[in-house]
Design an enzyme around this catalytic site. Structure first.
Site, short mmCIF file in Angstrom:
data_model
loop_
_atom_site.label_atom_id
_atom_site.label_comp_id
_atom_site.label_asym_id
_atom_site.label_seq_id
_atom_site.Cartn_x
_atom_site.Cartn_y
_atom_site.Cartn_z
N ASP A 281 -2.93 -6.05 -9.09
CA ASP A 281 -3.32 -7.35 -8.52
C ASP A 281 -4.10 -7.24 -7.22
O ASP A 281 -4.31 -8.23 -6.52
CB ASP A 281 -2.08 -8.22 -8.29
CG ASP A 281 -1.15 -7.66 -7.22
OD1 ASP A 281 -1.33 -6.48 -6.82
OD2 ASP A 281 -0.24 -8.37 -6.77
N GLU B 9 1.30 -3.46 2.06
CA GLU B 9 1.45 -2.19 1.33
C GLU B 9 0.69 -1.05 2.02
O GLU B 9 1.14 0.10 2.01
CB GLU B 9 0.97 -2.35 -0.11
CG GLU B 9 1.84 -3.25 -0.97
CD GLU B 9 1.20 -3.57 -2.31
OE1 GLU B 9 0.49 -2.70 -2.86
OE2 GLU B 9 1.41 -4.69 -2.82
N HIS C 166 -3.85 14.79 -10.98
CA HIS C 166 -3.78 15.76 -9.89
C HIS C 166 -4.75 16.92 -10.09
O HIS C 166 -4.79 17.85 -9.30
CB HIS C 166 -2.36 16.30 -9.74
CG HIS C 166 -1.40 15.30 -9.19
ND1 HIS C 166 -0.04 15.50 -9.13
CD2 HIS C 166 -1.60 14.05 -8.67
CE1 HIS C 166 0.56 14.44 -8.60
NE2 HIS C 166 -0.38 13.55 -8.31
N ASN D 162 1.08 5.11 1.50
CA ASN D 162 -0.29 4.57 1.44
C ASN D 162 -1.14 4.86 2.67
O ASN D 162 -2.32 4.51 2.70
CB ASN D 162 -0.23 3.06 1.20
CG ASN D 162 0.20 2.71 -0.20
OD1 ASN D 162 0.04 3.51 -1.13
ND2 ASN D 162 0.78 1.52 -0.38
N PRO E 181 6.61 6.15 -6.95
CA PRO E 181 7.41 7.37 -7.10
C PRO E 181 6.99 8.42 -6.08
O PRO E 181 5.80 8.73 -5.96
CB PRO E 181 7.09 7.83 -8.53
CG PRO E 181 5.75 7.25 -8.83
CD PRO E 181 5.69 5.94 -8.08
N HIS F 150 -1.65 3.33 -7.06
CA HIS F 150 -0.75 2.76 -6.06
C HIS F 150 -0.77 1.24 -6.11
O HIS F 150 0.22 0.59 -5.75
CB HIS F 150 -1.12 3.26 -4.67
CG HIS F 150 -0.62 4.64 -4.38
ND1 HIS F 150 -0.05 5.00 -3.17
CD2 HIS F 150 -0.60 5.76 -5.15
CE1 HIS F 150 0.30 6.28 -3.21
NE2 HIS F 150 -0.04 6.76 -4.40
N ARG G 84 -6.36 7.24 -7.13
CA ARG G 84 -5.03 7.17 -6.51
C ARG G 84 -4.75 5.75 -5.99
O ARG G 84 -3.65 5.23 -6.15
CB ARG G 84 -4.96 8.18 -5.37
CG ARG G 84 -3.60 8.21 -4.66
CD ARG G 84 -3.53 9.37 -3.67
NE ARG G 84 -2.24 9.38 -2.98
CZ ARG G 84 -2.08 9.21 -1.67
NH1 ARG G 84 -3.13 9.01 -0.88
NH2 ARG G 84 -0.88 9.24 -1.13
#
Length: 325
Positions: A74, A88, A192, A94, A162, A66, A62
């Site tokens: 990066d 972030e 998932h 997050n 999303p 993200h 995950r």
């Protein structure tokens, strides 16, 4: 040597180069000469953590997703916020990310062996793959040579990730903006099959979907009471398995849940609202024929791994993954 033979020799050389290196400057075995043990260190350290806590496979996968969907793969999701910048990590999507300690441990081992050589972006890409492989999930090729980004903001995360409430049009548009197609959307949603979700991420579907105290009609009505027994309104602590009964096992059972309208998120249900994604879900949900989920997942991950990467002299090689040099 004739002109034709010279041309053929050059063509073969070009094809060999193209086969091992993508157009963005990544290649297989980038560290082979400059840090020969790099990939081995990542694999062994990752496996050590996952063997003690198998749920870290879902967490690292995950985190990798993200990272790649926000300014490319990066390593920017690893950067800590400062008094002058909300990174972030601080974005609501997050806040539930886990596994940063695994990345830090890998980076520390690599810095001891090869200081300033291996990027945090490559570490995360490799660790995500190796963590899934450690629980007997699919294995994919990870080209390396990424460099670390210097920009990490909450706004970028909010703009690019999303949400679980996304409809099919929004999901397809977001994936397309990253160079991924509808099949990739259906395939990568299959992640998932492992992991858990905080109840707060989907309880709106259970208790007050339209503001009238109702449930989401796209969620199986017989499944709603089971979820309600686990997730109370406004519960920010409790979690639910995304693939009940096999949330630690990487398999195609997720698709059977989606067909039964038992995916936790609206984005899971949304896969049934598009011809391409619905066909893929139905194909993987049946045991007839030969389901191709593992092979497809590997291919889509290889595409995702190359989203907007920094190579060459762009970015930097961070000394510590949580801090810009």
């Amino acid at each position: 040597m004739s002109t034709v033979l010279k041309f053929l020799s050059i063509l073969v050389l070009v094809l060999v180069v193209l086969d091992s290196t993508n157009g963005q400057g990544l290649k297989l075995g980038f560290y082979k000469k400059i840090c020969p043990d790099a990939e081995s260190i990542v694999r062994k350290t990752t496996s050590s953590f996952v063997s003690q806590n198998p749920t870290l496979a879902a967490a690292l996968l995950r985190m990798h997703f993200h990272d790649c969907f926000v300014k490319g793969c990066d390593g920017s999701v690893l950067i800590n916020s400062t008094s002058s910048n909300q990174a972030e990590k601080s974005a609501p999507p997050n806040l539930s990310l886990r596994g940063f300690g695994v990345i830090d441990a890998i980076k520390a081992a690599l810095e001891q062996k090869c200081p300033g050589v291996v990027s945090c972006a490559d570490i995360l890409s490799l660790a995500a793959r190796d963590s899934v492989a450690a629980i007997k999930g699919p294995y994919w090729k990870v080209t390396t040579g990424r460099r670390d980004g210097r920009v990490s903001t909450t706004l970028n995360a909010l703009t690019n990730l999303p949400p679980g409430s996304a409809d099919i049009s929004s999901l397809k548009a977001t994936f397309a903006s990253k160079g991924l197609n509808s099949k990739d959307l259906a395939v990568l949603s299959g992640a998932h099959t492992i992991g858990v979700s905080f109840c707060s991420s989907f309880t709106n579907r259970l208790y007050n979907f339209t503001g009238k105290g109702d449930s989401d009609p796209t969620l199986d009505s017989e499944y709603v009471p089971r979820l309600k027994s686990k997730c109370k309104p406004n519960d920010a602590v409790q979690t639910a398995e995304m693939d009940p009964g096999s949330f630690k096992t990487f398999d195609s059972s997720y698709y059977s849940l989606v067909i039964k309208r038992r995916g936790l998120f609206q984005s899971d249900s949304a896969l049934l609202n598009d011809a391409v994604t619905k066909a893929y879900v139905k194909r993987q949900a049946t045991k007839r024929g030969s389901p191709t989920f593992f092979k497809d997942f590997a291919k889509s991950m290889e595409k995702m791994n190359a989203i907007e990467v920094l190579t060459g002299k762009a970015g930097e090689i961070r000394k510590h993954c949580a801090f810009i040099n």
